[in-house]
Structures are given as C-alpha cells and as structure tokens.
Motif scaffolding. Structure first.
Motif, PDB file in Angstrom:
ATOM      1  N   ALA A 174       6.109   3.698  -1.760  1.00  0.00           N
ATOM      2  CA  ALA A 174       5.541   2.697  -2.592  1.00  0.00           C
ATOM      3  C   ALA A 174       4.050   2.405  -2.260  1.00  0.00           C
ATOM      4  N   VAL A 175       3.647   2.532  -0.976  1.00  0.00           N
ATOM      5  CA  VAL A 175       2.445   2.095  -0.626  1.00  0.00           C
ATOM      6  C   VAL A 175       1.541   3.105  -1.575  1.00  0.00           C
ATOM      7  N   ASN A 176       1.730   4.309  -1.485  1.00  0.00           N
ATOM      8  CA  ASN A 176       1.103   5.370  -1.911  1.00  0.00           C
ATOM      9  C   ASN A 176       0.935   5.115  -3.543  1.00  0.00           C
ATOM     10  N   ALA A 177       1.794   4.482  -4.115  1.00  0.00           N
ATOM     11  CA  ALA A 177       1.759   4.363  -5.383  1.00  0.00           C
ATOM     12  C   ALA A 177       0.859   3.115  -5.675  1.00  0.00           C
ATOM     13  N   VAL A 178       1.104   1.999  -4.854  1.00  0.00           N
ATOM     14  CA  VAL A 178       0.171   1.132  -5.087  1.00  0.00           C
ATOM     15  C   VAL A 178      -1.431   1.263  -4.893  1.00  0.00           C
ATOM     16  N   PHE A 179      -1.804   2.068  -4.389  1.00  0.00           N
ATOM     17  CA  PHE A 179      -3.256   2.583  -4.070  1.00  0.00           C
ATOM     18  C   PHE A 179      -3.669   3.566  -5.135  1.00  0.00           C
ATOM     19  N   THR A 180      -2.330   4.377  -5.754  1.00  0.00           N
ATOM     20  CA  THR A 180      -2.778   5.492  -6.643  1.00  0.00           C
ATOM     21  C   THR A 180      -3.234   4.800  -7.966  1.00  0.00           C
ATOM     22  N   VAL A 181      -2.453   3.508  -8.488  1.00  0.00           N
ATOM     23  CA  VAL A 181      -2.417   2.987  -9.862  1.00  0.00           C
ATOM     24  C   VAL A 181      -3.796   2.685 -10.164  1.00  0.00           C
ATOM     25  N   PRO A 182      -4.742   1.936  -9.277  1.00  0.00           N
ATOM     26  CA  PRO A 182      -5.975   1.387  -9.688  1.00  0.00           C
ATOM     27  C   PRO A 182      -7.077   2.556  -9.404  1.00  0.00           C
ATOM     28  N   SER A 183      -6.909   3.949  -9.136  1.00  0.00           N
ATOM     29  CA  SER A 183      -7.585   4.854  -8.760  1.00  0.00           C
ATOM     30  C   SER A 183      -8.554   5.085 -10.005  1.00  0.00           C
ATOM     31  N   ILE A 184      -7.879   5.466 -11.237  1.00  0.00           N
ATOM     32  CA  ILE A 184      -8.907   5.435 -12.298  1.00  0.00           C
ATOM     33  C   ILE A 184      -9.776   4.597 -12.532  1.00  0.00           C
ATOM     34  N   LEU A 185      -9.640   3.337 -12.336  1.00  0.00           N
ATOM     35  CA  LEU A 185     -10.447   1.962 -12.263  1.00  0.00           C
ATOM     36  C   LEU A 185     -11.578   2.100 -11.288  1.00  0.00           C
ATOM     37  N   VAL A 186     -11.107   2.414 -10.006  1.00  0.00           N
ATOM     38  CA  VAL A 186     -12.032   2.626  -8.799  1.00  0.00           C
ATOM     39  C   VAL A 186     -12.974   3.670  -9.142  1.00  0.00           C
ATOM     40  N   ALA A 187     -12.615   4.734  -9.605  1.00  0.00           N
ATOM     41  CA  ALA A 187     -13.369   6.057 -10.094  1.00  0.00           C
ATOM     42  C   ALA A 187     -14.527   5.546 -11.112  1.00  0.00           C
ATOM     43  N   ASN A 188     -14.397   4.500 -11.784  1.00  0.00           N
ATOM     44  CA  ASN A 188     -15.716   4.170 -12.618  1.00  0.00           C
ATOM     45  C   ASN A 188     -16.625   3.513 -12.079  1.00  0.00           C
ATOM     46  N   SER A 189     -16.430   3.087 -10.677  1.00  0.00           N
ATOM     47  CA  SER A 189     -17.304   2.475  -9.988  1.00  0.00           C
ATOM     48  C   SER A 189     -18.160   3.530  -9.265  1.00  0.00           C
ATOM     49  N   ALA A 190     -19.513   3.570  -9.185  1.00  0.00           N
ATOM     50  CA  ALA A 190     -20.481   4.364  -8.646  1.00  0.00           C
ATOM     51  C   ALA A 190     -20.163   4.099  -7.206  1.00  0.00           C
ATOM     52  N   THR A 191     -20.152   2.929  -6.813  1.00  0.00           N
ATOM     53  CA  THR A 191     -20.208   2.652  -5.434  1.00  0.00           C
ATOM     54  C   THR A 191     -18.950   2.958  -4.613  1.00  0.00           C
ATOM     55  N   LEU A 192     -17.801   2.453  -5.309  1.00  0.00           N
ATOM     56  CA  LEU A 192     -16.407   2.769  -4.632  1.00  0.00           C
ATOM     57  C   LEU A 192     -15.711   4.117  -4.838  1.00  0.00           C
ATOM     58  N   GLY A 193     -15.871   4.697  -5.964  1.00  0.00           N
ATOM     59  CA  GLY A 193     -15.281   5.679  -6.543  1.00  0.00           C
ATOM     60  C   GLY A 193     -15.387   7.013  -5.542  1.00  0.00           C
ATOM     61  N   PRO A 194     -16.414   7.358  -5.273  1.00  0.00           N
ATOM     62  CA  PRO A 194     -16.480   8.606  -4.207  1.00  0.00           C
ATOM     63  C   PRO A 194     -15.993   8.366  -2.953  1.00  0.00           C
ATOM     64  N   TRP A 195     -15.978   7.182  -2.584  1.00  0.00           N
ATOM     65  CA  TRP A 195     -15.371   7.041  -1.322  1.00  0.00           C
ATOM     66  C   TRP A 195     -13.766   6.575  -1.251  1.00  0.00           C
ATOM     67  N   TYR A 196     -13.270   6.424  -2.288  1.00  0.00           N
ATOM     68  CA  TYR A 196     -11.670   5.898  -2.147  1.00  0.00           C
ATOM     69  C   TYR A 196     -10.894   7.396  -2.446  1.00  0.00           C
ATOM     70  N   PRO A 197     -10.179   7.471  -1.640  1.00  0.00           N
ATOM     71  CA  PRO A 197      -9.227   8.845  -1.229  1.00  0.00           C
ATOM     72  C   PRO A 197      -8.703   9.253  -2.697  1.00  0.00           C
ATOM     73  N   TRP A 198      -8.040   8.167  -3.300  1.00  0.00           N
ATOM     74  CA  TRP A 198      -7.277   8.483  -4.331  1.00  0.00           C
ATOM     75  C   TRP A 198      -7.865   8.713  -5.611  1.00  0.00           C
ATOM     76  N   SER A 199      -9.273   8.350  -5.634  1.00  0.00           N
ATOM     77  CA  SER A 199     -10.193   8.901  -6.862  1.00  0.00           C
ATOM     78  C   SER A 199     -10.771  10.141  -6.713  1.00  0.00           C
ATOM     79  N   GLN A 200     -10.802  10.540  -5.586  1.00  0.00           N
ATOM     80  CA  GLN A 200     -11.577  11.850  -5.085  1.00  0.00           C
ATOM     81  C   GLN A 200     -11.364  12.940  -5.813  1.00  0.00           C
ATOM     82  N   PRO A 201      -9.996  13.195  -5.906  1.00  0.00           N
ATOM     83  CA  PRO A 201      -9.552  14.302  -6.938  1.00  0.00           C
ATOM     84  C   PRO A 201      -9.754  14.399  -8.381  1.00  0.00           C
ATOM     85  N   PHE A 202      -9.761  13.026  -8.694  1.00  0.00           N
ATOM     86  CA  PHE A 202     -10.210  13.068 -10.143  1.00  0.00           C
ATOM     87  C   PHE A 202     -11.746  13.242 -10.450  1.00  0.00           C
TER      88      PHE A 202
END
Length: 241
Positions: free
Chosen positions: A170-198
């Motif tokens: 459940a915790v993994n899912a909570v952090f996975t769901v917003p990953s595509i939104l975080v990936a759109n941030s040039a500031t946060l995306g590269p540092w967010y583990p769940w966005s890095q694969p994308f």
C-alpha cells in the motif's frame, strides 16, 4: 555459501507467483502501445508505440509490481517467526539480504526483457512500417533497469521492515500513483525514486527535465548506495530475538 543461500531463497520465493507478476505489466503496457501512432503521428510508428507503452509501464506497472515482488520475497519470513528461524541457522545475514535483493533486481531485469519483447510483438502484429529503433529500445530498457536500483533497494527495506504484507504494498502504491505528475517537475522528477524509471526510459530528445544525464545517473547510484546500504545495515544489526 552465497550461492546456497540464493538457491534457498529462490526455492522459497514462490517463483511461479513472481514469474506471473513479471508478465503482468509488460503485457498490459504492450497492449496499450497500439494507440501510440494515433497520439503521435509525427513520430515513426515504432517510436510512438514504444513511448506510449513506456508512459504506463515505467511510471505505474514497473514500480508497483517490483514492490509486490519485494513483499513476496519477505512474506515467508514474516509468517510464524520465520526471521528468527532463518537467522538462527549458520548463514550470513549479509548473504540473506544480498540474495533477496539479487532475486528482486533479476525479476526487474526479466520484466524489462519481457516489456521489450512484448512491444516488439505488438508492433509486428500491428504491421508497423519502417526500421525498428533497436538503439532506442536497448538503451532505454537498460537505463530503466539501472534506474530501478535505488527504488528496489528501498522497497526491499520496507518489505522486511513491515510485517504486514499489505502495508508495504500500500505504501509503495501511494508513492507510485503521483510519479507521472512528479516526473513533469524539472526540480523534483529526477530526484524522486518512483519517477526515475520513467525518466530513464523515455526516448532521447523527449526528456523535459534540466538535470544532465550524468547528474541523473549519479543521483540514481547515490540513491542505491543510500537505500541498499541503509537497509542492509539495519538488517544485519537488528536484534531478531
């Protein structure tokens, strides 16, 4: 000794379930890839389909399923005091932890291979014209695997730390769901583990973050050292009695 521990972990890991889980994300994403050429008609059909498949696979299915596999790898030990029984045996705690992580990252490698194969099969069935962009496919699937190193280390840490099988998922899912939104941030995306694969798997020229590739992979490797080292240190020093 490590090879024996690895074999024992594989035998306990409900390998049929793990192999089945590894198939889910690649097949679903490849099935969606047929819509890529319609969304991006200016691209080659092969590249458009691949990008369309990566958008769902790398941002959702890959991190979700790897988290489930991590939980499965620790589920046996969480049942009925299994950790105490396992670590009472003459085995190295480091070997146990390393074997579980190796199985997890190998399962991710299998998912990457299956994803690439499924996208290719989907393109052939759809009759995509033109050459297959092998260079893009190979580089980005390999990059996606590298980008999963810190996330899988963090997922394994959570999986052995929490007894509740559903809590880790459940915790993994909570952090996975917003990953595509975080990936759109040039500031946060590269540092967010769940966005890095994308971010690692999208084709060259389609990245919109400002961090250089060299810095991006330094962040990934630093995250791996932090999460794997932290999880391992806590595991080997914990009093399981």
């Amino acid at each position: 000794m490590f090879s024996r521990v690895l074999i024992a972990e594989w035998m306990k890991a409900r390998r049929g379930l793990i192999l089945g889980l590894a198939l889910v994300g690649p097949l679903i994403s490849a099935g969606m890839a047929s819509g890529g050429p319609d969304v991006h008609p200016e691209w080659s059909p092969w590249l458009a389909s691949y990008f369309f498949a990566v958008s769902s696979y790398a941002s959702l299915w890959l991190p979700l399923i790897s988290g489930v596999i991590a939980a499965v790898l620790c589920r046996t030990e969480h049942a009925g005091g299994g950790w105490k029984q396992l670590l009472a045996l003459p085995v190295s705690r480091s070997h146990v932890y390393g074997a579980k992580y190796l199985l997890l990252i190998l399962a991710v490698a299998l998912m990457q291979l299956l994803f690439g194969a499924a996208v290719l099969l989907s393109g052939w069935i759809a009759g995509h014209p033109g050459p297959i962009p092998w260079d893009t496919y190979l580089k980005t699937t390999a990059a996606g695997w590298v980008a999963m190193l810190p996330l899988t280390a963090l997922q394994l840490w959570a999986a052995w730390r929490w007894r509740n099988f559903g809590a880790a998922i459940a915790v993994n899912a909570v952090f996975t769901v917003p990953s595509i939104l975080v990936a759109n941030s040039a500031t946060l995306g590269p540092w967010y583990p769940w966005s890095q694969p994308f971010l690692a798997m999208i084709p060259s020229g389609q990245t919109w973050f400002s961090v250089s590739p060299a810095t991006f992979y330094v962040v990934i490797l630093a995250g791996f050292v932090l999460f794997f080292g932290g999880g391992w240190a806590r595991f080997v020093s914990r009093d399981w009695h």
